[in-house]
Design an enzyme around this catalytic site. Structure first.
Site, PDB file in Angstrom:
ATOM      1  N   GLY A  46       3.161   1.611   7.886  1.00 18.17           N
ATOM      2  CA  GLY A  46       1.829   1.027   8.023  1.00 18.17           C
ATOM      3  C   GLY A  46       1.656   0.088   9.199  1.00 18.17           C
ATOM      4  CD  GLU A 103       4.429  -4.938   5.290  1.00 15.10           C
ATOM      5  OE1 GLU A 103       4.298  -4.029   6.120  1.00 15.10           O
ATOM      6  OE2 GLU A 103       4.985  -4.796   4.188  1.00 15.10           O
ATOM      7  CG  ASP A 104       0.837  -2.457   6.188  1.00 14.32           C
ATOM      8  OD1 ASP A 104       1.445  -3.284   5.462  1.00 14.32           O
ATOM      9  OD2 ASP A 104       0.809  -1.240   5.943  1.00 14.32           O
ATOM     10  CG  ASP A 107      -1.370  -6.214  -3.069  1.00 15.80           C
ATOM     11  OD1 ASP A 107      -2.216  -6.995  -3.479  1.00 15.80           O
ATOM     12  OD2 ASP A 107      -1.180  -5.103  -3.598  1.00 15.80           O
ATOM     13  CE  LYS A 135      -5.348  -5.417  -0.781  1.00 13.87           C
ATOM     14  NZ  LYS A 135      -5.065  -4.326  -1.740  1.00 13.87           N
ATOM     15  CG  PHE A 156      -6.307   0.682  -1.897  1.00 12.68           C
ATOM     16  CD1 PHE A 156      -5.054   0.224  -2.265  1.00 12.68           C
ATOM     17  CD2 PHE A 156      -6.393   1.793  -1.057  1.00 12.68           C
ATOM     18  CE1 PHE A 156      -3.897   0.855  -1.812  1.00 12.68           C
ATOM     19  CE2 PHE A 156      -5.244   2.429  -0.595  1.00 12.68           C
ATOM     20  CZ  PHE A 156      -3.998   1.957  -0.980  1.00 12.68           C
ATOM     21  CB  VAL A 157      -8.227  -1.802   3.184  1.00  9.57           C
ATOM     22  CG1 VAL A 157      -9.379  -2.691   2.771  1.00  9.57           C
ATOM     23  CG2 VAL A 157      -6.917  -2.586   3.202  1.00  9.57           C
ATOM     24  CG  ASP A 163      -0.683   5.658   3.387  1.00  2.17           C
ATOM     25  OD1 ASP A 163      -0.323   4.461   3.302  1.00  2.17           O
ATOM     26  OD2 ASP A 163      -0.182   6.568   2.710  1.00  2.17           O
TER      27      ASP A 163
END
Ligand code: 5GP
Length: 182
Positions: A46, A103-104, A107, A135, A156-157, A163
């Site tokens: 990601g 990191e993308d 969460d 988040k 959720f993105v 993805d």
């Protein structure tokens, strides 16, 4: 059980906003790292899009090296267990080096928290974290994020490297997804 179908929804962060924010982050990181060698470690898959844009916006005379790790969460049916498996490790020693994990999205925090503990044990000179999206409302373990692109709500993105079941990584903007029929 019938698989739920999803569709891409509205743009949460546009390519222009992302580019602008990444320039700010690159400038801050470069200022903090001036005169040092910086090893940027991207978490596959990601973070690839974010990492490549981030390092290309750093000054040409900054000593930047790039490497990658690949991890996967051990998951039970409903919830991440918080245990992370290393699928691909960094290619060189990080002892006495200045390391930035890229990191993308953060969460629950389990992935980054595990990686920080693992890499810290290898005695880097410094270890920092950079995430594009945070988040924070969903956090289950405390993790210090040094450089953050955007705080975002609990949605959720996909897009810009993120993805859903392998799809939509290539989208230039970041979108929320919604269930078809909702
Ligand atoms: P954490 O361990 O912090 O709960 O989760 C981090 C990982 O969960 C991210 O690297 C990413 O793979 C995945 N993830 C969490 N939220 C999202 C999201 O909204 N979209 C996508 N595509 N992946 C997510």
């Amino acid at each position: 059980m019938v698989e739920q179908e999803y569709r891409i929804d509205k743009v949460l962060f546009s390519r222009g906003e992302i580019a602008e924010r990444i320039s700010d982050l690159a400038g801050r990181i470069a200022a903090d790292m001036r005169g040092r060698e910086l090893l940027v470690v991207g978490i596959l898959n990601g973070a690839v899009f974010f990492l490549t844009d981030l390092v290309r916006r750093m000054p040409e005379d900054l000593d930047v090296r790039v490497d990658f790790m690949s991890v996967s969460s051990y998951e039970n049916a409903t919830k991440s267990s918080g245990v992370v498996r290393i699928l691909r490790d960094i290619g060189s020693s990080i002892e006495d080096r200045h390391v930035l994990i890229v990191e993308d999205i953060i969460d629950t925090g389990y992935t980054l928290s595990y990686l920080l503990e693992l890499l810290h044990a290898r005695k880097p000179a410094s270890l920092k974290t950079c995430v594009l999206l945070d988040k924070s409302a969903r956090r289950e373990v405390a993790v210090h994020v040094d450089y953050c692109g955007f705080s975002m709500p609990d949605a959720f993105v996909v897009g810009y490297g993120l993805d859903y079941a392998g799809r939509w990584r290539h989208l230039p903007d970041i979108h929320s997804v919604s269930a078809v029929g909702s």
